[in-house]
Design an enzyme around this catalytic site. Structure first.
Site, short mmCIF file in Angstrom:
data_model
loop_
_atom_site.label_atom_id
_atom_site.label_comp_id
_atom_site.label_asym_id
_atom_site.label_seq_id
_atom_site.Cartn_x
_atom_site.Cartn_y
_atom_site.Cartn_z
N LYS A 170 -9.64 22.75 20.84
CA LYS A 170 -8.25 23.16 21.12
C LYS A 170 -7.24 22.04 20.84
O LYS A 170 -6.12 22.31 20.45
CB LYS A 170 -8.11 23.64 22.57
CG LYS A 170 -8.76 24.98 22.83
CD LYS A 170 -8.45 25.48 24.23
CE LYS A 170 -9.11 26.82 24.50
NZ LYS A 170 -8.68 27.40 25.79
N ASN B 27 -5.03 27.58 20.90
CA ASN B 27 -6.18 28.49 20.99
C ASN B 27 -6.03 29.71 20.08
O ASN B 27 -6.83 30.62 20.11
CB ASN B 27 -6.41 28.94 22.43
CG ASN B 27 -5.39 29.94 22.90
OD1 ASN B 27 -4.23 29.88 22.50
ND2 ASN B 27 -5.79 30.87 23.75
N ASP C 184 -3.07 31.01 26.00
CA ASP C 184 -3.53 30.83 27.38
C ASP C 184 -2.34 30.87 28.33
O ASP C 184 -2.42 31.41 29.44
CB ASP C 184 -4.25 29.48 27.55
CG ASP C 184 -5.65 29.48 26.96
OD1 ASP C 184 -6.25 30.58 26.86
OD2 ASP C 184 -6.16 28.40 26.61
N GLY D 90 -7.97 20.00 38.24
CA GLY D 90 -8.44 19.67 36.89
C GLY D 90 -7.32 19.15 36.01
O GLY D 90 -6.14 19.37 36.30
N GLY E 267 -7.79 19.01 32.26
CA GLY E 267 -8.12 19.28 30.84
C GLY E 267 -7.07 20.12 30.14
O GLY E 267 -5.96 20.32 30.64
N GLY E 268 -7.43 20.63 28.97
CA GLY E 268 -6.52 21.43 28.16
C GLY E 268 -6.05 22.69 28.87
O GLY E 268 -4.89 23.08 28.77
N ALA E 269 -6.96 23.31 29.63
CA ALA E 269 -6.59 24.53 30.38
C ALA E 269 -5.56 24.20 31.45
O ALA E 269 -4.63 24.97 31.68
CB ALA E 269 -7.83 25.15 31.00
N TYR F 109 -14.37 33.32 34.91
CA TYR F 109 -14.52 34.76 35.14
C TYR F 109 -15.98 35.19 35.24
O TYR F 109 -16.28 36.35 35.53
CB TYR F 109 -13.82 35.56 34.03
CG TYR F 109 -14.47 35.44 32.67
CD1 TYR F 109 -15.37 36.40 32.21
CD2 TYR F 109 -14.22 34.35 31.85
CE1 TYR F 109 -15.99 36.28 30.99
CE2 TYR F 109 -14.83 34.22 30.62
CZ TYR F 109 -15.72 35.18 30.19
OH TYR F 109 -16.34 35.05 28.99
N GLY G 62 -10.35 34.80 36.22
CA GLY G 62 -9.69 34.65 34.94
C GLY G 62 -9.94 35.74 33.92
O GLY G 62 -9.56 35.59 32.75
#
Length: 243
Positions: free
Chosen positions: A65, A86, A101, A124, A126-128, A205, A226
């Site tokens: 990503k 993404n 996202d 968190g 990260g990228g998310a 999810y 999710g």
């Protein structure tokens, strides 16, 4: 035949392929197919595009990503701000990167929000997490980022006390903790301080109810996984490719 696909590595379980294959069948969309392209290194992307000149769009999953950005001609504002892509639109010889996202998360979360859900705890980094933070800014929800290791504006899980937990009534897990097969894992936050005023959202999810969500529900909190976010971000990709 219009071809769309997913790049990442490995791609043992792809939500996207199943989703789009079903979409094409159920909505009678002819002349379209969706394939998975597991590439061991992002440096293989130019060769992949050369081999498949009919590609109209790609989804991008971990670990590419962020790594994919130097290979693109253009970025949407959201993708540029987040630093993660993404979704790629391939049109007129140009490769433009998007981040759906953000759209998926925002549109999935919005209907659940109560007026008191005005401060979020993002678990968190990260990228998310970056996509979640961008969406929260769009919704004017202030947030604190927490992780196992503090630093750079991030607080440690073990520093969260009763006051911090009560102040942050929206808690979002952006880590893979609790994802199948590691279903016994969850972010190490003080769940005892969660109340019925809290809303817990997990980007994971599978399983449908992670340990993180189970612990929240046990305290009377509202919970959401999710899965809908994934569907909404996939639909957003389709709109971008065909818009």
């Amino acid at each position: 035949m219009k071809t769309y696909g997913l790049i990442g590595y490995p791609l043992s379980h792809s939500f996207s392929k199943g989703f789009f294959t079903r979409k094409f069948e159920e909505e009678h969309i002819a002349g379209c197919q969706y394939e998975t392209f597991p590439i061991p290194a992002i440096t293989e992307l130019p060769a992949l595009l050369a081999q498949h000149p009919g590609l109209c769009g790609l989804n991008v999953t971990i670990p590419y990503k962020e790594q994919v950005i130097p290979y693109l001609d253009e970025l949407s504002d959201a993708a540029a701000n987040i630093g993660a892509v993404n979704c790629i639109r391939l049109k007129d010889g140009k490769k433009k990167g998007f981040n759906t996202d953000v759209i998926g998360f925002r549109n999935s979360l919005q209907p659940l929000l109560q007026p008191h859900h005005n401060r979020a705890l993002v678990l968190g980094t990260g990228g998310a997490a970056k996509a979640v933070m961008y969406a929260l800014q769009e919704m004017n929800i202030s947030f604190t980022v927490a992780s196992r290791t503090p630093g750079n504006g991030t607080v440690a899980y073990n520093s969260l006390d009763k006051a911090a937990m009560e102040a942050h009534t929206l808690i979002i897990n952006t880590t893979p903790l609790g994802m199948y097969p590691n279903v016994d894992a969850c972010p190490d936050i003080p769940y005892d301080f969660i109340t019925s005023r809290h809303l817990l959202y997990d980007l994971v999810y599978n399983p449908a109810e992670t340990l993180f969500l189970q612990k929240g529900a046990a305290q009377g909190a509202a919970i959401k996984n999710g899965h809908e976010m994934l569907i909404l971000q996939a639909e957003a990709s389709w709109d971008i490719w065909n818009g």
